[in-house]
Design a protein around this motif. Structure first.
Motif, PDB file in Angstrom:
ATOM      1  N   PRO A 239       0.814  -1.221   0.000  1.00 47.67           N
ATOM      2  CA  PRO A 239       0.000   0.000   0.000  1.00 47.67           C
ATOM      3  C   PRO A 239       0.841   1.262   0.000  1.00 47.67           C
ATOM      4  CG  PRO A 239      -0.055  -1.072   2.146  1.00 47.67           C
ATOM      5  CD  PRO A 239       0.620  -2.012   1.226  1.00 47.67           C
ATOM      6  N   VAL A 240       1.984   1.206   0.679  1.00 49.89           N
ATOM      7  CA  VAL A 240       2.984   2.274   0.648  1.00 49.89           C
ATOM      8  C   VAL A 240       4.348   1.614   0.498  1.00 49.89           C
ATOM      9  CG1 VAL A 240       1.631   3.933   1.986  1.00 49.89           C
ATOM     10  CG2 VAL A 240       3.095   2.298   3.178  1.00 49.89           C
ATOM     11  N   LYS A 241       5.352   2.409   0.237  1.00 52.03           N
ATOM     12  CA  LYS A 241       6.656   1.877  -0.114  1.00 52.03           C
ATOM     13  C   LYS A 241       7.249   0.986   0.962  1.00 52.03           C
ATOM     14  CE  LYS A 241      11.228   3.338  -1.730  1.00 52.03           C
ATOM     15  NZ  LYS A 241      12.089   4.510  -2.064  1.00 52.03           N
ATOM     16  N   ASN A 242       7.028   1.307   2.240  1.00 51.64           N
ATOM     17  CA  ASN A 242       7.708   0.593   3.317  1.00 51.64           C
ATOM     18  C   ASN A 242       6.825  -0.437   4.009  1.00 51.64           C
ATOM     19  OD1 ASN A 242       6.112   2.666   4.317  1.00 51.64           O
ATOM     20  ND2 ASN A 242       7.264   2.788   6.223  1.00 51.64           N
ATOM     21  N   VAL A 243       5.672  -0.785   3.423  1.00 56.04           N
ATOM     22  CA  VAL A 243       4.764  -1.763   4.024  1.00 56.04           C
ATOM     23  C   VAL A 243       4.384  -2.809   2.978  1.00 56.04           C
ATOM     24  CG1 VAL A 243       2.509  -2.141   5.096  1.00 56.04           C
ATOM     25  CG2 VAL A 243       3.854  -0.106   5.687  1.00 56.04           C
ATOM     26  N   SER A 244       4.453  -4.098   3.376  1.00 56.93           N
ATOM     27  CA  SER A 244       4.057  -5.192   2.493  1.00 56.93           C
ATOM     28  C   SER A 244       3.046  -6.068   3.214  1.00 56.93           C
ATOM     29  CB  SER A 244       5.266  -6.043   2.086  1.00 56.93           C
ATOM     30  OG  SER A 244       6.222  -5.275   1.394  1.00 56.93           O
ATOM     31  N   ILE A 245       1.972  -6.420   2.518  1.00 57.64           N
ATOM     32  CA  ILE A 245       0.972  -7.358   3.025  1.00 57.64           C
ATOM     33  C   ILE A 245       0.964  -8.553   2.068  1.00 57.64           C
ATOM     34  CG2 ILE A 245      -1.458  -7.702   3.605  1.00 57.64           C
ATOM     35  CD1 ILE A 245      -1.651  -4.655   3.935  1.00 57.64           C
ATOM     36  N   TYR A 246       1.034  -9.771   2.603  1.00 56.35           N
ATOM     37  CA  TYR A 246       1.167 -10.929   1.727  1.00 56.35           C
ATOM     38  C   TYR A 246       0.319 -12.097   2.240  1.00 56.35           C
ATOM     39  CZ  TYR A 246       4.162 -12.950   5.322  1.00 56.35           C
ATOM     40  OH  TYR A 246       4.637 -13.455   6.514  1.00 56.35           O
ATOM     41  N   LYS A 283       4.795  -6.959   6.698  1.00 53.34           N
ATOM     42  CA  LYS A 283       6.125  -6.473   7.030  1.00 53.34           C
ATOM     43  C   LYS A 283       6.121  -4.957   6.862  1.00 53.34           C
ATOM     44  CE  LYS A 283       8.412 -10.662   5.341  1.00 53.34           C
ATOM     45  NZ  LYS A 283       9.444 -11.207   4.411  1.00 53.34           N
ATOM     46  N   ALA A 284       6.713  -4.264   7.820  1.00 50.53           N
ATOM     47  CA  ALA A 284       6.736  -2.801   7.751  1.00 50.53           C
ATOM     48  C   ALA A 284       8.061  -2.274   8.276  1.00 50.53           C
ATOM     49  CB  ALA A 284       5.583  -2.211   8.563  1.00 50.53           C
ATOM     50  N   GLU A 285       8.691  -1.408   7.512  1.00 52.90           N
ATOM     51  CA  GLU A 285       9.896  -0.710   7.962  1.00 52.90           C
ATOM     52  C   GLU A 285       9.436   0.625   8.545  1.00 52.90           C
ATOM     53  OE1 GLU A 285      14.393   0.397   6.388  1.00 52.90           O
ATOM     54  OE2 GLU A 285      12.768   0.105   4.939  1.00 52.90           O
ATOM     55  N   ILE A 286       9.328   0.672   9.883  1.00 55.67           N
ATOM     56  CA  ILE A 286       8.741   1.844  10.522  1.00 55.67           C
ATOM     57  C   ILE A 286       9.724   2.996  10.633  1.00 55.67           C
ATOM     58  CG2 ILE A 286       7.066   0.466  11.796  1.00 55.67           C
ATOM     59  CD1 ILE A 286       8.886   0.767  14.245  1.00 55.67           C
ATOM     60  N   ALA A 287      11.003   2.676  10.539  1.00 59.77           N
ATOM     61  CA  ALA A 287      12.060   3.688  10.510  1.00 59.77           C
ATOM     62  C   ALA A 287      13.237   3.063   9.772  1.00 59.77           C
ATOM     63  CB  ALA A 287      12.449   4.117  11.923  1.00 59.77           C
ATOM     64  N   LYS A 288      14.205   3.862   9.434  1.00 60.56           N
ATOM     65  CA  LYS A 288      15.329   3.346   8.671  1.00 60.56           C
ATOM     66  C   LYS A 288      16.035   2.228   9.439  1.00 60.56           C
ATOM     67  CE  LYS A 288      19.504   4.657   6.169  1.00 60.56           C
ATOM     68  NZ  LYS A 288      20.439   5.751   5.804  1.00 60.56           N
ATOM     69  N   GLY A 289      16.002   1.013   8.850  1.00 63.18           N
ATOM     70  CA  GLY A 289      16.685  -0.113   9.459  1.00 63.18           C
ATOM     71  C   GLY A 289      15.899  -0.834  10.536  1.00 63.18           C
ATOM     72  N   ALA A 327      10.609  -8.230  15.557  1.00 58.58           N
ATOM     73  CA  ALA A 327      11.074  -6.848  15.382  1.00 58.58           C
ATOM     74  C   ALA A 327      12.589  -6.862  15.395  1.00 58.58           C
ATOM     75  CB  ALA A 327      10.535  -5.954  16.500  1.00 58.58           C
ATOM     76  N   SER A 328      13.184  -6.125  14.497  1.00 60.48           N
ATOM     77  CA  SER A 328      14.646  -6.077  14.432  1.00 60.48           C
ATOM     78  C   SER A 328      15.090  -4.738  13.873  1.00 60.48           C
ATOM     79  CB  SER A 328      15.183  -7.210  13.543  1.00 60.48           C
ATOM     80  OG  SER A 328      14.696  -7.082  12.219  1.00 60.48           O
ATOM     81  N   THR A 332      20.315   2.507  17.661  1.00 60.46           N
ATOM     82  CA  THR A 332      21.302   3.567  17.477  1.00 60.46           C
ATOM     83  C   THR A 332      22.412   3.016  16.603  1.00 60.46           C
ATOM     84  OG1 THR A 332      22.679   2.974  19.393  1.00 60.46           O
ATOM     85  CG2 THR A 332      20.758   4.399  19.805  1.00 60.46           C
ATOM     86  N   LYS A 333      23.424   3.821  16.327  1.00 62.87           N
ATOM     87  CA  LYS A 333      24.546   3.340  15.527  1.00 62.87           C
ATOM     88  C   LYS A 333      25.318   2.240  16.235  1.00 62.87           C
ATOM     89  CE  LYS A 333      25.361   7.593  12.880  1.00 62.87           C
ATOM     90  NZ  LYS A 333      26.345   8.642  12.527  1.00 62.87           N
ATOM     91  N   GLN A 334      25.201   2.198  17.568  1.00 64.97           N
ATOM     92  CA  GLN A 334      25.933   1.190  18.337  1.00 64.97           C
ATOM     93  C   GLN A 334      25.058   0.006  18.766  1.00 64.97           C
ATOM     94  OE1 GLN A 334      26.474   4.701  19.274  1.00 64.97           O
ATOM     95  NE2 GLN A 334      28.063   4.440  17.720  1.00 64.97           N
ATOM     96  N   LEU A 335      23.745   0.209  18.902  1.00 73.38           N
ATOM     97  CA  LEU A 335      22.883  -0.802  19.509  1.00 73.38           C
ATOM     98  C   LEU A 335      21.919  -1.411  18.493  1.00 73.38           C
ATOM     99  CD1 LEU A 335      21.833  -2.238  22.069  1.00 73.38           C
ATOM    100  CD2 LEU A 335      20.259  -0.303  22.370  1.00 73.38           C
ATOM    101  N   SER A 336      21.916  -2.758  18.417  1.00 75.25           N
ATOM    102  CA  SER A 336      20.980  -3.504  17.584  1.00 75.25           C
ATOM    103  C   SER A 336      20.145  -4.419  18.466  1.00 75.25           C
ATOM    104  CB  SER A 336      21.723  -4.348  16.546  1.00 75.25           C
ATOM    105  OG  SER A 336      22.462  -3.527  15.663  1.00 75.25           O
ATOM    106  N   LEU A 337      18.862  -4.571  18.118  1.00 74.10           N
ATOM    107  CA  LEU A 337      17.959  -5.433  18.863  1.00 74.10           C
ATOM    108  C   LEU A 337      17.211  -6.357  17.912  1.00 74.10           C
ATOM    109  CD1 LEU A 337      16.324  -2.913  21.395  1.00 74.10           C
ATOM    110  CD2 LEU A 337      18.085  -4.614  21.897  1.00 74.10           C
TER     111      LEU A 337
END
Length: 465
Positions: A239-246, A283-289, A327-328, A332-337
């Motif tokens: 529906p928008v560039k950063n959201v996919s429904i499948y 699937k949705a990319e809610i912010a960069k990365g 969720a992944s 921050t530039k140092q922290l990944s979850l």
């Protein structure tokens, strides 16, 4: 190893490892009384019920070759071949006929010598793209073949010695006293497949596929063969560039299992069965990365049980329905979850077996979850610290659901350092699993209980050439 020219590339992977470790004894679940099993307390994982001489001694070699050739701007082909071979000897045991109060019982030891496992895999594909103004087709024509062979050479009769569940004593070394029984088996799975990924504008994608398969399994006493056409269908909307429904649907023919060593038909391969999977998700990319995923799935596949003659047999179908969340991303530039959770509703569907119909398959939790984080230190370039929490919910010990083992959570801690040695990228890593040294049941099925591993430190080094 990787070699590449303008149109042609070759890739070769070679791996060899050796493993020689003490093998903890499995614990036989007590018999049910009035339909209820009373379980023992979880023993101390640092105490080995088996003898230190009871080893799992294995060596494995894995080889994978792949070549890709670019035919034109839109077409290419590939060929891939692989072979994996494992040889192992085992001295393994199960603890049985014990008193729940005193822990006194019997340790039965089995011996396996010269067991061999071999896996060969081949794949050839022709793939291409037919571009259009509104609709673009991405086509794949392929053939794959897989052959798995095994020989589970095991001494059929175990040797018994006294042992205690709560205060185990050292077990004197024992040796095989009879000839080994060879249990060879072979599984061949071959198929031709065609898929068409259709891109419709910028918002829609559809995948249509079919696989013509031939499946064959052979042992000294059984032979099964099955042919079929298995479809694969999926549809995705953005529906928008950063959201996919499948949504998707697929079928596949798979093996149903092999009778383990503690069953009367040990080594027997069960017949192949058709599995079906339906899924819908987003699937949705809610912010960069930072990626969020949610999916509902419905899987139907074969179920197994143990009959009154101690034979491992098919038991109709089982259905697994559930919701998966994930969720992944880099906070921050140092922290990944990375976080995930699974909520599962699993039921056996064989109405002909009243004892298991509608019950949860053994060793199947209703919930699992994990949370993993990694922090990269600015003060020490290349160094990253990590930690993880892993949760598994309660699980039934058998298909009749006559008892459940408790859920558990384990903690993992780690450190990783990337550096350059002799011009090559090198990684050193240390991981401390079950850092809190918790005692828990790691498995519960096939009439056996497995004790989770104690606190364990793993150190690895890897250099890329």
């Amino acid at each position: 190893m990787f070699l590449k020219s303008d149109n042609l590339s070759f890739k070769l992977d070679l791996e060899h490892y050796r493993k020689n470790v003490s093998e903890q004894a499995a614990i036989v679940a007590p018999a049910a009384v009035n339909g209820i099993i009373t379980l023992p307390g979880v023993p101390d994982a640092q105490l080995n019920l088996a003898g230190e001489w009871q080893k799992y001694d294995a060596k494995a070699t894995n080889l994978l070759f792949r070549t890709d050739y670019v035919l034109s701007e839109n077409w290419g082909m590939l060929f891939e071949a692989g072979k994996a071979r494992t040889e192992r000897d085992r001295n393994f045991s199960q603890f049985q006929n014990y008193n729940l109060t005193t822990g006194q019982g019997t340790l039965r030891t089995f011996f396996a010598r010269g067991q061999e496992f071999e896996n060969k895999n081949y794949r050839a594909e022709l793939y291409g793209r037919l571009p259009g103004q509104l609709i673009t087709h991405e086509l794949t024509f392929g053939y794959n073949a897989n052959e798995r062979s095994a020989d589970l050479r095991t001494q059929p009769l175990g040797q018994d010695v006294a042992q205690n569940l709560y205060t185990p004593v050292a077990i004197a070394q024992q040796f095989p006293t009879s000839a080994f029984t060879s249990m060879p088996s072979t599984i061949k799975d071959k198929g031709l497949y065609l898929t068409d990924r259709v891109l419709i504008g910028e918002k829609w994608q559809a995948t249509l596929g079919v696989r013509a398969s031939n499946y064959e399994s052979v042992t000294t006493t059984t032979r099964y063969e099955a042919d079929g056409l298995n479809p694969q269908l999926s549809l995705m909307y953005k529906p928008v560039k950063n959201v996919s429904i499948y949504t998707s649907y697929l079928e596949g023919r798979e093996e149903s299992g092999q009778a383990p060593a503690n069953r009367a038909n040990a080594g027997e391969l069960l017949g192949p069965a058709l599995s079906k999977q339906k899924e819908i998700g987003m699937k949705a990319e809610i912010a960069k990365g930072i990626l969020l995923q949610a999916a509902y799935f419905d899987i139907t596949r074969s179920s197994t049980t143990v009959d009154s003659s101690n034979r491992f047999v098919l038991n109709g179908l089982a259905q697994y329905k559930g919701i998966e969340l994930a969720a992944s991303g880099e906070v921050t530039k140092q922290l990944s979850l990375i976080a995930s959770a699974l909520f599962l509703d699993a039921k056996q569907l064989n109405a002909a077996n009243a004892g298991t119909f509608g019950k949860t398959p053994d060793n199947t939790p209703e919930q699992t979850a994990s949370l993993f984080s990694e922090y990269r230190l600015q003060s020490v370039p290349g160094l990253a610290l990590s930690g993880g929490l892993y949760y598994v919910g309660k699980r039934p010990v058998n298909n009749e659901n006559q008892a459940f083992v408790d859920g558990y959570t384990t903690v993992s801690l780690g450190a990783r350092h990337n550096t350059i040695i002799a011009g090559q990228r090198t990684t050193f890593q240390a991981v401390l699993d079950n850092a809190a040294n918790r005692n828990y049941w790691s498995t519960a099925g096939n009439g056996l209980l497995g004790v989770g591993a104690p606190r364990m430190l793993k150190i690895t080094a890897r250099m890329q050439f």
